[in-house]
Design a protein around this motif. Structure first.
Motif, mmCIF file in Angstrom:
data_model
loop_
_atom_site.group_PDB
_atom_site.id
_atom_site.type_symbol
_atom_site.label_atom_id
_atom_site.label_comp_id
_atom_site.label_asym_id
_atom_site.label_seq_id
_atom_site.Cartn_x
_atom_site.Cartn_y
_atom_site.Cartn_z
ATOM 1 N N ALA A 233 0.743 -1.210 0.112
ATOM 2 C CA ALA A 233 0.044 -0.064 -0.010
ATOM 3 C C ALA A 233 0.884 1.310 -0.059
ATOM 4 C CB ALA A 233 -1.018 -0.120 1.233
ATOM 5 N N LEU A 234 1.909 1.244 -0.723
ATOM 6 C CA LEU A 234 2.696 2.563 -0.883
ATOM 7 C C LEU A 234 2.682 3.135 -2.262
ATOM 8 C CD1 LEU A 234 6.157 1.434 1.161
ATOM 9 C CD2 LEU A 234 4.129 2.754 1.915
ATOM 10 N N ALA A 235 1.600 2.899 -2.994
ATOM 11 C CA ALA A 235 1.705 3.264 -4.484
ATOM 12 C C ALA A 235 2.115 4.711 -4.526
ATOM 13 C CB ALA A 235 0.084 3.150 -5.078
ATOM 14 N N ALA A 236 1.455 5.640 -3.657
ATOM 15 C CA ALA A 236 1.680 7.046 -3.748
ATOM 16 C C ALA A 236 3.181 7.292 -3.800
ATOM 17 C CB ALA A 236 0.911 7.843 -2.900
ATOM 18 N N LEU A 237 4.052 6.577 -3.154
ATOM 19 C CA LEU A 237 5.485 6.910 -2.965
ATOM 20 C C LEU A 237 6.100 6.337 -3.963
ATOM 21 C CD1 LEU A 237 5.798 6.123 0.872
ATOM 22 C CD2 LEU A 237 5.265 8.288 -0.304
ATOM 23 N N ARG A 238 5.563 5.571 -5.014
ATOM 24 C CA ARG A 238 6.245 4.977 -6.134
ATOM 25 C C ARG A 238 7.481 4.246 -5.935
ATOM 26 N NH1 ARG A 238 4.146 3.403 -8.396
ATOM 27 N NH2 ARG A 238 4.978 3.389 -10.566
ATOM 28 N N VAL A 258 19.905 6.790 -11.556
ATOM 29 C CA VAL A 258 20.005 6.817 -10.043
ATOM 30 C C VAL A 258 19.311 7.995 -9.725
ATOM 31 C CG1 VAL A 258 22.220 5.750 -9.860
ATOM 32 C CG2 VAL A 258 22.207 7.956 -10.749
ATOM 33 N N TYR A 259 19.117 7.968 -8.423
ATOM 34 C CA TYR A 259 18.340 9.189 -7.508
ATOM 35 C C TYR A 259 16.926 9.306 -7.882
ATOM 36 C CZ TYR A 259 22.991 10.667 -5.975
ATOM 37 O OH TYR A 259 24.204 10.667 -5.487
ATOM 38 N N SER A 260 16.435 8.302 -8.492
ATOM 39 C CA SER A 260 15.053 8.405 -8.833
ATOM 40 C C SER A 260 13.887 7.900 -7.763
ATOM 41 C CB SER A 260 14.766 7.306 -10.152
ATOM 42 O OG SER A 260 14.770 6.041 -9.571
ATOM 43 N N VAL A 261 14.614 7.489 -6.748
ATOM 44 C CA VAL A 261 13.593 7.043 -5.616
ATOM 45 C C VAL A 261 13.745 7.901 -4.297
ATOM 46 C CG1 VAL A 261 12.917 5.073 -4.008
ATOM 47 C CG2 VAL A 261 13.824 4.559 -6.082
ATOM 48 N N ASN A 262 12.608 8.604 -3.887
ATOM 49 C CA ASN A 262 12.852 9.528 -2.954
ATOM 50 C C ASN A 262 13.022 8.967 -1.703
ATOM 51 O OD1 ASN A 262 10.085 9.609 -1.351
ATOM 52 N ND2 ASN A 262 9.518 9.461 -3.241
ATOM 53 N N THR A 263 13.544 9.879 -0.636
ATOM 54 C CA THR A 263 13.953 9.258 0.756
ATOM 55 C C THR A 263 12.904 8.732 1.516
ATOM 56 O OG1 THR A 263 15.524 11.196 0.566
ATOM 57 C CG2 THR A 263 15.081 10.057 2.906
ATOM 58 N N LEU A 264 11.484 9.549 1.402
ATOM 59 C CA LEU A 264 10.331 9.113 2.220
ATOM 60 C C LEU A 264 10.105 7.354 1.631
ATOM 61 C CD1 LEU A 264 8.602 9.921 4.377
ATOM 62 C CD2 LEU A 264 7.140 11.104 2.651
ATOM 63 N N ALA A 265 10.160 7.218 0.345
ATOM 64 C CA ALA A 265 9.707 6.060 -0.126
ATOM 65 C C ALA A 265 10.805 4.879 0.309
ATOM 66 C CB ALA A 265 9.803 6.074 -1.743
ATOM 67 N N GLN A 266 11.973 5.392 0.202
ATOM 68 C CA GLN A 266 12.998 4.236 0.551
ATOM 69 C C GLN A 266 12.997 3.912 2.067
ATOM 70 O OE1 GLN A 266 17.078 5.221 -0.283
ATOM 71 N NE2 GLN A 266 16.629 6.476 -2.087
#
Ligand SMILES: Cc1ncc(COP(=O)(O)O)c(C=O)c1O
Length: 381
Positions: A233-238, A258-266
């Motif tokens: 259920a983290l769809a909004a964070l991609r 690289v760097y395509s995934v944001n900190t919150l999502a990680q």
């Protein structure tokens, strides 16, 4: 000055590609259909989520972290994944949703003249990325709503680089059991990469369902896709990822942004993996109850349906899918029309809580009862 002709600069495979337009924002749709709330049964999201571990993380996320770039290759998350799956961190590549890793794999392996093989009625992004990259996508018809291993093998040639198997398949929910999958891998015989897309892995409880994470230990050409968008259920964070033997990941990494995934999502992805399993159990229970409810309804209404694995079912309508979509939308219920997925006049419905399934069943039955059928059950379309 010359007139600028953007079209003349674009390769033919881009010129000929029809773009996909995602649905409009919820707020706009609610205004258009005159409703004050929207039940989203269109994207196979987990309506129960996210797991409780995420709430604290969101609440405490320090504003001071926002100006700082995220870790560029998701180092900490890859360590968590490595520990969970008993692999090395270098066996993972994390993307902005698993959609991004689809693109990385195709870019790494394919050049003009190559082809990829998948099904005609499956998650369409494999086909789209291939086509707008100038790579041939060979689309093999489903057989009894399932991927057809023999026909996929027959379609292979010296230019086949990747076979995409969606297991379980979106939208039909069918899966290859362990024997079918290993037989297929033996017969591919390392001639191409086999991507096993396990976006709905955590929903499947069948004992003979194969785990791609194990298969890649035996088959060096196996690449597995997983996502945090569906069960977790983290769809909004991609955020999603691939896993493969190290030499394969090393090659795909070259074409991965690289760097395509944001900190919150990680951080959220690492947090959901620490859940003790109660969230997955509760979600599976919700999905099972909803599936039984819808199957009973479609039986009663004598409508053809497909209900297998995953958190979704499909039903064939006696009317056009867009008409049904619009009528349901006037009651604040959004489903997925399937004509564009090569299932003319079917809809796909995500399986969620009884508080939403019940109004869906009520409104759907009413609409089916009220409208003049255009197609008879079983009639060829
Ligand atoms: C089979 C399958 N693979 C991949 C994806 C993409 O997921 P993500 O949100 O990680 O990009 C989806 C999303 O619907 C899916 O159904």
């Amino acid at each position: 000055m010359n007139a600028f002709d953007a079209l003349s600069l674009v390769p033919a495979h881009v010129r000929d590609f029809s773009p996909y337009y995602p649905s409009k924002p919820d707020t706009l749709l609610m205004r258009l259909y005159g409703v004050s709330r929207l039940h989203r049964l269109n994207n196979n999201e987990n309506a129960l989520g996210p797991p409780p571990e995420v709430a604290a993380l969101l609440a405490d996320f320090p504003p001071g972290s926002v100006p700082v770039y995220p870790n560029g290759d998701c180092y900490d998350l890859r360590c968590v994944l490595a520990e969970k799956f008993h692999k090395t961190g270098n066996q993972f590549l994390v993307g902005n949703g698993s959609c991004e890793v689809i693109s990385s794999v195709i870019k790494a392996l394919c050049t003009k003249g190559d082809n990829i093989i998948t099904a005609d009625k499956t998650f369409a992004v494999y086909e789209w990325v291939a086509e707008f990259s100038g790579i041939e996508a060979r689309l093999i018809p489903l057989r009894d709503h399932a991927f057809d291993p023999q026909a996929m093998l027959d379609a292979m040639d010296d230019h086949t680089k990747i076979l995409f198997v969606c297991n379980p398949n979106n939208p039909t929910g069918t899966y290859w059991d362990r024997a079918t999958m290993t037989d297929f891998l033996n017969r591919v015989d390392n001639r191409a990469v086999v991507v096993i897309d396990e976006a709905y892995f955590e929903y499947v409880e069948e004992a003979d369902y194969p785990d791609g994470m194990d298969l890649m230990e035996t088959y060096p050409n196996v690449v597995v896709f997983r996502t945090f968008s569906k069960m977790y259920a983290l769809a909004a964070l991609r955020i999603g990822y691939l896993s493969a033997p190290e030499p394969v990941v090393e090659l795909i990494r070259r074409t991965h942004i690289v760097y395509s995934v944001n900190t919150l999502a990680q951080q959220a992805a690492a947090a959901v993996l620490s859940n003790d399993g109660t969230f997955i159990a509760a979600t599976r229970e919700m999905v099972k109850t909803a599936r039984q409810r819808l199957c009973a309804l479609f039986e009663k209404l004598k409508l053809e349906y497909v209900a297998n694995q995953g958190n979704y079912v499909m039903v064939r309508l006696p009317v056009s899918d867009t008409l049904m979509y619009r009528k349901l939308m006037t009651h604040g219920i959004m489903v997925r029309t399937m004509t564009g997925f090569r299932f003319p006049n079917w809809i796909r419905i995500s399986l969620v809580q009884p508080e939403v399934m019940e109004p869906f069943c009520e409104v759907f039955s009413r609409i089916v009862g009220e409208i003049e059928p255009v197609f008879q059950p079983g009639e060829a379309l």
